[in-house]
Write a protein that holds these residues in place. Structure first.
Motif, PDB file in Angstrom:
ATOM      1  N   ALA A  94       7.501   5.802   9.901  1.00 50.32           N
ATOM      2  CA  ALA A  94       6.414   6.655  10.382  1.00 50.32           C
ATOM      3  C   ALA A  94       5.264   6.694   9.384  1.00 50.32           C
ATOM      4  O   ALA A  94       4.086   6.666   9.770  1.00 50.32           O
ATOM      5  CB  ALA A  94       6.936   8.067  10.640  1.00 50.32           C
ATOM      6  N   ALA A  95       5.599   6.767   8.089  1.00 46.39           N
ATOM      7  CA  ALA A  95       4.552   6.789   7.057  1.00 46.39           C
ATOM      8  C   ALA A  95       3.758   5.486   7.051  1.00 46.39           C
ATOM      9  O   ALA A  95       2.528   5.496   6.890  1.00 46.39           O
ATOM     10  CB  ALA A  95       5.187   7.030   5.686  1.00 46.39           C
ATOM     11  N   VAL A  96       4.438   4.356   7.232  1.00 48.75           N
ATOM     12  CA  VAL A  96       3.740   3.072   7.295  1.00 48.75           C
ATOM     13  C   VAL A  96       2.810   3.036   8.506  1.00 48.75           C
ATOM     14  O   VAL A  96       1.655   2.604   8.403  1.00 48.75           O
ATOM     15  CB  VAL A  96       4.747   1.901   7.355  1.00 48.75           C
ATOM     16  N   MET A  97       3.293   3.502   9.662  1.00 49.11           N
ATOM     17  CA  MET A  97       2.448   3.545  10.860  1.00 49.11           C
ATOM     18  C   MET A  97       1.227   4.425  10.638  1.00 49.11           C
ATOM     19  O   MET A  97       0.135   4.122  11.109  1.00 49.11           O
ATOM     20  CB  MET A  97       3.258   4.064  12.058  1.00 49.11           C
ATOM     21  N   LEU A  98       1.430   5.521   9.926  1.00 44.11           N
ATOM     22  CA  LEU A  98       0.346   6.473   9.694  1.00 44.11           C
ATOM     23  C   LEU A  98      -0.735   5.883   8.794  1.00 44.11           C
ATOM     24  O   LEU A  98      -1.929   6.129   8.997  1.00 44.11           O
ATOM     25  CB  LEU A  98       0.922   7.746   9.065  1.00 44.11           C
ATOM     26  N   ILE A  99      -0.334   5.086   7.823  1.00 49.56           N
ATOM     27  CA  ILE A  99      -1.276   4.543   6.843  1.00 49.56           C
ATOM     28  C   ILE A  99      -1.906   3.236   7.308  1.00 49.56           C
ATOM     29  O   ILE A  99      -3.078   2.961   7.054  1.00 49.56           O
ATOM     30  CB  ILE A  99      -0.564   4.331   5.489  1.00 49.56           C
ATOM     31  N   SER A 100      -1.120   2.405   8.004  1.00 45.36           N
ATOM     32  CA  SER A 100      -1.554   1.049   8.339  1.00 45.36           C
ATOM     33  C   SER A 100      -2.744   1.035   9.298  1.00 45.36           C
ATOM     34  O   SER A 100      -2.843   1.856  10.207  1.00 45.36           O
ATOM     35  CB  SER A 100      -0.388   0.266   8.953  1.00 45.36           C
ATOM     36  N   ALA A 145       4.282   0.197  -7.938  1.00 44.04           N
ATOM     37  CA  ALA A 145       3.007   0.820  -7.583  1.00 44.04           C
ATOM     38  C   ALA A 145       1.885   0.308  -8.483  1.00 44.04           C
ATOM     39  O   ALA A 145       0.763   0.046  -8.005  1.00 44.04           O
ATOM     40  CB  ALA A 145       3.125   2.338  -7.695  1.00 44.04           C
ATOM     41  N   ALA A 146       2.164   0.153  -9.771  1.00 42.32           N
ATOM     42  CA  ALA A 146       1.147  -0.329 -10.702  1.00 42.32           C
ATOM     43  C   ALA A 146       0.707  -1.756 -10.369  1.00 42.32           C
ATOM     44  O   ALA A 146      -0.473  -2.116 -10.520  1.00 42.32           O
ATOM     45  CB  ALA A 146       1.676  -0.271 -12.134  1.00 42.32           C
ATOM     46  N   LEU A 147       1.647  -2.564  -9.881  1.00 43.01           N
ATOM     47  CA  LEU A 147       1.322  -3.947  -9.528  1.00 43.01           C
ATOM     48  C   LEU A 147       0.432  -4.031  -8.294  1.00 43.01           C
ATOM     49  O   LEU A 147      -0.244  -5.043  -8.075  1.00 43.01           O
ATOM     50  CB  LEU A 147       2.609  -4.751  -9.284  1.00 43.01           C
ATOM     51  N   HIS A 148       0.444  -2.956  -7.480  1.00 45.29           N
ATOM     52  CA  HIS A 148      -0.323  -2.981  -6.226  1.00 45.29           C
ATOM     53  C   HIS A 148      -1.343  -1.851  -6.143  1.00 45.29           C
ATOM     54  O   HIS A 148      -1.793  -1.503  -5.051  1.00 45.29           O
ATOM     55  CB  HIS A 148       0.636  -2.903  -5.040  1.00 45.29           C
ATOM     56  N   ILE A 149      -1.718  -1.302  -7.288  1.00 43.51           N
ATOM     57  CA  ILE A 149      -2.658  -0.190  -7.316  1.00 43.51           C
ATOM     58  C   ILE A 149      -4.017  -0.572  -6.731  1.00 43.51           C
ATOM     59  O   ILE A 149      -4.749   0.260  -6.188  1.00 43.51           O
ATOM     60  CB  ILE A 149      -2.826   0.326  -8.782  1.00 43.51           C
ATOM     61  N   LYS A 168       0.810  -1.220   0.000  1.00 45.17           N
ATOM     62  CA  LYS A 168       0.000   0.000   0.000  1.00 45.17           C
ATOM     63  C   LYS A 168       0.840   1.266   0.000  1.00 45.17           C
ATOM     64  O   LYS A 168       0.668   2.141  -0.858  1.00 45.17           O
ATOM     65  CB  LYS A 168      -0.934  -0.012   1.204  1.00 45.17           C
ATOM     66  N   ALA A 169       1.754   1.397   0.962  1.00 50.02           N
ATOM     67  CA  ALA A 169       2.565   2.613   1.055  1.00 50.02           C
ATOM     68  C   ALA A 169       3.420   2.859  -0.186  1.00 50.02           C
ATOM     69  O   ALA A 169       3.553   4.014  -0.623  1.00 50.02           O
ATOM     70  CB  ALA A 169       3.441   2.565   2.311  1.00 50.02           C
ATOM     71  N   PRO A 170       4.027   1.818  -0.800  1.00 46.65           N
ATOM     72  CA  PRO A 170       4.864   2.064  -1.987  1.00 46.65           C
ATOM     73  C   PRO A 170       4.109   2.640  -3.182  1.00 46.65           C
ATOM     74  O   PRO A 170       4.737   3.194  -4.083  1.00 46.65           O
ATOM     75  CB  PRO A 170       5.414   0.671  -2.333  1.00 46.65           C
ATOM     76  N   VAL A 171       2.778   2.526  -3.184  1.00 49.23           N
ATOM     77  CA  VAL A 171       2.006   3.112  -4.279  1.00 49.23           C
ATOM     78  C   VAL A 171       2.162   4.635  -4.287  1.00 49.23           C
ATOM     79  O   VAL A 171       2.066   5.275  -5.337  1.00 49.23           O
ATOM     80  CB  VAL A 171       0.520   2.711  -4.154  1.00 49.23           C
ATOM     81  N   LEU A 172       2.452   5.201  -3.124  1.00 46.64           N
ATOM     82  CA  LEU A 172       2.619   6.652  -3.014  1.00 46.64           C
ATOM     83  C   LEU A 172       4.004   7.117  -3.451  1.00 46.64           C
ATOM     84  O   LEU A 172       4.211   8.314  -3.689  1.00 46.64           O
ATOM     85  CB  LEU A 172       2.375   7.094  -1.569  1.00 46.64           C
ATOM     86  N   GLU A 231      -4.606  -2.092  -4.080  1.00 46.59           N
ATOM     87  CA  GLU A 231      -4.664  -1.913  -2.631  1.00 46.59           C
ATOM     88  C   GLU A 231      -5.384  -0.620  -2.279  1.00 46.59           C
ATOM     89  O   GLU A 231      -5.993  -0.512  -1.209  1.00 46.59           O
ATOM     90  CB  GLU A 231      -3.243  -1.891  -2.046  1.00 46.59           C
ATOM     91  N   TRP A 232      -5.316   0.361  -3.160  1.00 45.57           N
ATOM     92  CA  TRP A 232      -6.019   1.630  -2.958  1.00 45.57           C
ATOM     93  C   TRP A 232      -7.340   1.664  -3.727  1.00 45.57           C
ATOM     94  O   TRP A 232      -8.308   2.264  -3.273  1.00 45.57           O
ATOM     95  CB  TRP A 232      -5.139   2.791  -3.417  1.00 45.57           C
TER      96      TRP A 232
END
Length: 313
Positions: free
Chosen positions: A197-203, A118-122, A61-65, A124-125
């Motif tokens: 921190a970004a992963v914690m924020l999104i998860s 990101a395209a492979l996991h789009i 999820k986070a790597p899509v960003l 997730e969003w």
């Protein structure tokens, strides 16, 4: 009052050695680059460990960003360039001794790599996402077979990108504050902390947030270690580097650095993460946002203070 003997016209305001070259664009670029490096490193690491379904946010999820983060960072860098039409000349050669060459080529590889991941996991969003063209569906199937090599590349290139954001400064020997090899590892650790921190924020997974809180505690300890030893190195070095360190040890940048970077960006989040790990209720947004803020302020202050530090002896 400090008395200085002016022996050169270069001491005029606005002229070297007090020339102010880099504005807000460079700290923004370095912060976003470090954040992207941290996110890609964790995505690749946990995919290689076979935990992509356990730590879904970190791997999928986070790597899509990340492509958006990298593009915004590169846009800030482009705005800083004085000869914008000639940026492509960086890609006409490879200079192993040049940090800018390393950074340019790393970004050239890691940006399309992050777009593919990101395209492979789009989905997730956007769960109902469907590629309209058949050739895009075929590309998705093709790259799905090579996720392991891509993950290895993200781990390695993420580390290189994170270190490069600090080495870009340390390569400028004319600025005493930047002339330290610790900036590379320090900025890498800061980028990994920002990524955690970004992963914690999104998860939304409690177990995933706990894991990255533990990781962040370790990384914060490493950051503090590097900061302490950076200043110890400065104070044991030449007079110009002692003067550079004084910018943060009683000078103009003392309060912003120790309050915004160390206290609010590291110590307070670490305390809150420890409280959370001990099953106290702490809104995850508070430590996560403070860490991201501290990571940005580290680059902002190092960038601006470094341009003030100078040789007078």
């Amino acid at each position: 009052m400090k008395e200085e003997i002016i022996v050169s016209g270069r001491m005029n305001p606005g002229v070297d050695p007090v020339l102010h070259v880099w504005g807000w664009e460079i700290p923004v670029y370095l912060f976003l680059g470090g954040l992207a490096a941290g996110l890609l490193f964790f995505a690749g690491l946990y995919y290689l460990q076979g935990k992509e379904n356990k730590y879904t946010t970190a791997v999928k999820k986070a790597p899509v960003l990340v492509p958006v983060i990298l593009i915004l960072g590169l846009l800030a860098l482009f705005l800083d360039l004085h000869h914008k039409p000639y940026f492509w000349r960086l890609y006409t050669t490879i200079k192993l001794e040049s940090p800018m060459s390393w950074g340019a080529w790393t970004l050239m590889i890691i940006t399309p790599l992050s777009i593919i991941w990101a395209a492979l996991h789009i989905r997730e969003w956007f769960p109902k996402w469907d590629w309209k063209f058949e050739w895009l569906k075929n590309l998705e199937k093709f790259f799905s077979n090579y996720k392991k090599p891509m993950a290895w590349a993200m781990v390695v290139l993420g580390l290189i990108l994170g270190i490069y954001t600090g080495i870009l400064f340390s390569a400028f020997n004319a600025r005493p504050l930047w002339n330290t090899s610790i900036l590379g590892p320090l900025f890498l650790a800061s980028g990994l902390s920002a990524g955690a921190a970004a992963v914690m924020l999104i998860s939304k997974s409690h177990d995933e947030r706990k894991l990255f809180a533990r990781i962040d505690l370790i990384v914060i300890a490493v950051e503090l270690f590097f900061i302490i030893h950076m200043f110890m190195g400065f104070m044991a070095s030449t007079q110009v580097q002692q003067d550079a360190a004084q910018l943060f040890l009683g000078g103009a940048y003392t309060a912003p650095f120790w309050i915004f970077v160390v206290i609010l960006g590291m110590i307070v989040p670490a305390v809150l993460e420890i409280m959370e790990l001990r099953k106290m209720k702490v809104p995850v947004i508070i430590p996560a946002v403070l860490i991201l803020f501290g990571s940005f302020m580290l680059r902002w202050l190092i960038s601006n203070a470094g341009q003030i530090s100078r040789y007078l002896y």
